[in-house]
Design an enzyme around this catalytic site. Structure first.
Site, mmCIF file in Angstrom:
data_model
loop_
_atom_site.group_PDB
_atom_site.id
_atom_site.type_symbol
_atom_site.label_atom_id
_atom_site.label_comp_id
_atom_site.label_asym_id
_atom_site.label_seq_id
_atom_site.Cartn_x
_atom_site.Cartn_y
_atom_site.Cartn_z
ATOM 1 C CB CYS A 196 36.392 42.167 39.807
ATOM 2 S SG CYS A 196 35.431 40.638 39.788
ATOM 3 C CB CYS A 202 33.773 39.434 43.621
ATOM 4 S SG CYS A 202 35.546 39.636 43.527
ATOM 5 C CB CYS A 241 32.746 38.479 39.349
ATOM 6 S SG CYS A 241 33.874 37.612 40.457
ATOM 7 C CE LYS A 257 39.640 35.349 38.762
ATOM 8 N NZ LYS A 257 39.184 36.612 39.322
ATOM 9 N NE ARG A 316 37.127 33.388 45.745
ATOM 10 C CZ ARG A 316 36.643 32.376 45.064
ATOM 11 N NH1 ARG A 316 35.944 31.434 45.669
ATOM 12 N NH2 ARG A 316 36.846 32.295 43.759
ATOM 13 N NE ARG A 325 34.846 34.597 42.658
ATOM 14 C CZ ARG A 325 34.086 35.297 43.499
ATOM 15 N NH1 ARG A 325 32.787 35.400 43.288
ATOM 16 N NH2 ARG A 325 34.617 35.860 44.575
ATOM 17 C CD GLU A 383 37.413 33.220 27.880
ATOM 18 O OE1 GLU A 383 37.525 34.403 27.519
ATOM 19 O OE2 GLU A 383 36.391 32.775 28.438
ATOM 20 C CE LYS A 394 43.398 35.400 40.067
ATOM 21 N NZ LYS A 394 42.481 36.436 40.373
ATOM 22 C CB SER A 439 45.834 34.411 47.813
ATOM 23 O OG SER A 439 44.710 33.677 47.362
ATOM 24 C CE1 TYR A 492 48.123 39.310 46.926
ATOM 25 C CE2 TYR A 492 48.378 37.076 46.060
ATOM 26 C CZ TYR A 492 47.623 38.225 46.212
ATOM 27 O OH TYR A 492 46.388 38.308 45.633
HETATM 28 C C1 PBG Z 1 38.350 38.730 41.610
HETATM 29 C C2 PBG Z 1 39.731 38.310 41.899
HETATM 30 C C3 PBG Z 1 40.133 37.186 42.605
HETATM 31 C C4 PBG Z 1 41.511 37.199 42.618
HETATM 32 C C5 PBG Z 1 41.937 38.318 41.927
HETATM 33 N N1 PBG Z 1 40.810 39.001 41.467
HETATM 34 C C6 PBG Z 1 39.358 36.188 43.367
HETATM 35 C C7 PBG Z 1 38.328 35.387 42.746
HETATM 36 O O1 PBG Z 1 38.182 35.303 41.529
HETATM 37 O O2 PBG Z 1 37.592 34.818 43.541
HETATM 38 C C8 PBG Z 1 42.352 36.144 43.260
HETATM 39 C C9 PBG Z 1 43.748 36.492 43.516
HETATM 40 C C10 PBG Z 1 44.428 35.608 44.479
HETATM 41 O O3 PBG Z 1 43.954 34.534 44.889
HETATM 42 O O4 PBG Z 1 45.542 35.986 44.853
HETATM 43 N N2 PBG Z 1 38.171 40.097 41.724
#
Ligand code: PBG
Length: 345
Positions: free
Chosen positions: A136, A138, A146, A215, A225, A237, A253, A268, A294, A333
Site C-alpha cells: 500500500c 499510505c 493509498c 476492506k 495510523r 478513504r 469484491e 477487514k 488495531s 496484534y
Molecule cells: C493500509 C492499511 C491500514 C490497515 C492495514 N493496512 C490502514 C488504513 O487503511 O487506513 C489497518 C490495520 C489496523 O487498523 O490494524 N495500508
C-alpha cells in the site's frame, strides 16, 4: 424480616423431570467434557502477526494507542519472528515506516527500505517463517493516501489507474527481497490482477497474493495510523475503501479478487463484519483471512487496563468468534500474547 421458603410441590417437580429428555447442560458439566465437545479451537498456527518496521536510524518504541505493540528495526523484527515461530506462529505481516515520504511513495520500492531489510533479516534468522508484506502507498506518501492524488476541477481524489503501476513496483520489490506473499491493502480496482501479472512476468509466480478483498472504510483503524504514521492529511478513504453498510458489494469484491488470481482473500475489520466473514467462507473455496484490526485490539487493552474486563478472557473469546464465523486465518496484534499464554479458555 421473615421470608417463607418456596418449595415446589412434588407434583410439579415430577412433571418437569419427565418432560426433560434433553439436558444440554450435561455437556457442560466439567472442563474435560467441555473440551471434548468444543467446536472451534484457535491455534497459534491460525494467527498472522503484524510487525511495524522502522529504519535502523530510529529506536524501538511502543505505540501509545497499542500497548504491547512496538515499532521495531529489521534486526529486532528477526528476533521477534524467532520467538513467534517458536511459540507456534507461522506467519508475520510487515508494514514499513520509510526514511522519507513523497507524493508517489517511492521509498516503498527502495531495496534498502525497512520492509525489504526486515524480509532479508527474518529470512536469515527464521528460514521457515512465512513472510507477508503489506502492499500500500499510505505509509510512504506525504499526503497519507493509498494512491496517487489528482486534482480534478478542484476536487482531490485518488487515481486508480495511475496507482496500479506503483503498487506493482512495490510488490515486485518486496517479492524480490524474498516475501512469500504480498498483501495489497489499497483497495484500487484491478490491483490483484495487475500485481499477479507483474509477479508472473518476473518469474515470481511462486509468490502468492493475500487480497484485502473486503476492506471497509473503518473507524477501527485509528490506532494503526499512529503505529504506521499513515493518517490521510486531507479527506478520508471513502472513495476507495468500502462502505460499512454493504455485504453484497463485499461479495462482488471477493469474486473479482478470486477471478484476478488471489490465493487467500481477506475481510477487514473482523468484529463488526463477522457476517461478511461467514458470507465469504460460504462463497469461496480459498482460505479466508480476517483482520482483527488495531481499534479492536486497543479497545480490549484499554478496558482491561481499567479493570473493566478480563483482557485475556476477552482476547480468547474474540479470536474464537472470528474463527467460528469462518475465518481460517486471523491477522491479530494478540498473536504473541495468545501463542505464549498459559491457559486457553
Ligand atoms: C493500509 C492499511 C491500514 C490497515 C492495514 N493496512 C490502514 C488504513 O487503511 O487506513 C489497518 C490495520 C489496523 O487498523 O490494524 N495500508
Amino acid at each position: 424480616m421473615t421470608t417463607k421458603a418456596l418449595t415446589p410441590t412434588t407434583e410439579l417437580t415430577g412433571t418437569t423431570q419427565q418432560a426433560m429428555t434433553n439436558r444440554p447442560r450435561r455437556l457442560r458439566r466439567s472442563e474435560a467434557i467441555r473440551e471434548l465437545v468444543r467446536e472451534t479451537i484457535v491455534r497459534p498456527e491460525d494467527l498472522i502477526y503484524p510487525l511495524f518496521i522502522v529504519p535502523n536510524t530510529r529506536p524501538r518504541v511502543e505505540i501509545g494507542s497499542m500497548p504491547g505493540v512496538f515499532q521495531m528495526r529489521a534486526r529486532e523484527a528477526a528476533e521477534e519472528s524467532r520467538k513467534a515461530f517458536d511459540a507456534g506462529i507461522r506467519a508475520v505481516l510487515l508494514f514499513g515506516l520509510p526514511e522519507y515520504k513523497d507524493a508517489i511513495g517511492s521509498a516503498s520500492w527502495d531495496p534498502a527500505g525497512p520492509v525489504q531489510s526486515a524480509i532479508e533479516a527474518i529470512r536469515r534468522a527464521v528460514p521457515e517463517m512465512t513472510i507477508i508484506a503489506d502492499v500500500c502507498l499510505c505509509e510512504y506518501t506525504d499526503h497519507g493516501h493509498c494512491g496517487v492524488v489528482v486534482d480534478r476541477n478542484g476536487v482531490k481524489d485518488v487515481d486508480n489507474d495511475e496507482t496500479l503501476p506503483l503498487l506493482m513496483k512495490q510488490a515486485l520489490s518486496f517479492a524480490a527481497a524474498g516475501a512469500d506473499f504480498v498483501a495489497p491493502s489499497d483497495m484500487m480496482d484491478g490491483r490483484i490482477g495487475a500485481v499477479r501479472r507483474a509477479l508472473d512476468a518476473r518469474s515470481l509466480s511462486d509468490v502468492g497474493i493475500i487480497a484485502y478483498s473486503a476492506k471497509f472504510a473503518s473507524g477501527f483503524y485509528g490506532p494503526f495510523r499512529e503505529a504506521a504514521e499513515s493518517t490521510p492529511q486531507f479527506g478520508d478513504r471513502r472513495t476507495y475503501q468500502m462502505d460499512p453498510a454493504n455485504t453484497r458489494e463485499a461479495m462482488r469484491e471477493i469474486d473479482l479478487d478470486v477471478a484476478e488470481g488471489a490465493d487467500i482473500i481477506m475481510v477487514k475489520p473482523a468484529l463488526s463484519y463477522l457476517d461478511v466473514i461467514r458470507g465469504a467462507r460460504e462463497r469461496v473455496g480459498l482460505p479466508v483471512a480476517a483482520y482483527n484490526v488495531s481499534g479492536e485490539y486497543s479497545m480490549i487493552k484499554a478496558a482491561a487496563e481499567r479493570g473493566w474486563i478480563d483482557g485475556n478472557r476477552v482476547m480468547n473469546e474474540v479470536l474464537t468468534s472470528i474463527k467460528r464465523a469462518g475465518a481460517d486465518l486471523i491477522i491479530t496484534y494478540f498473536a504473541m500474547e495468545f501463542a505464549t499464554q498459559r491457559s486457553r479458555v
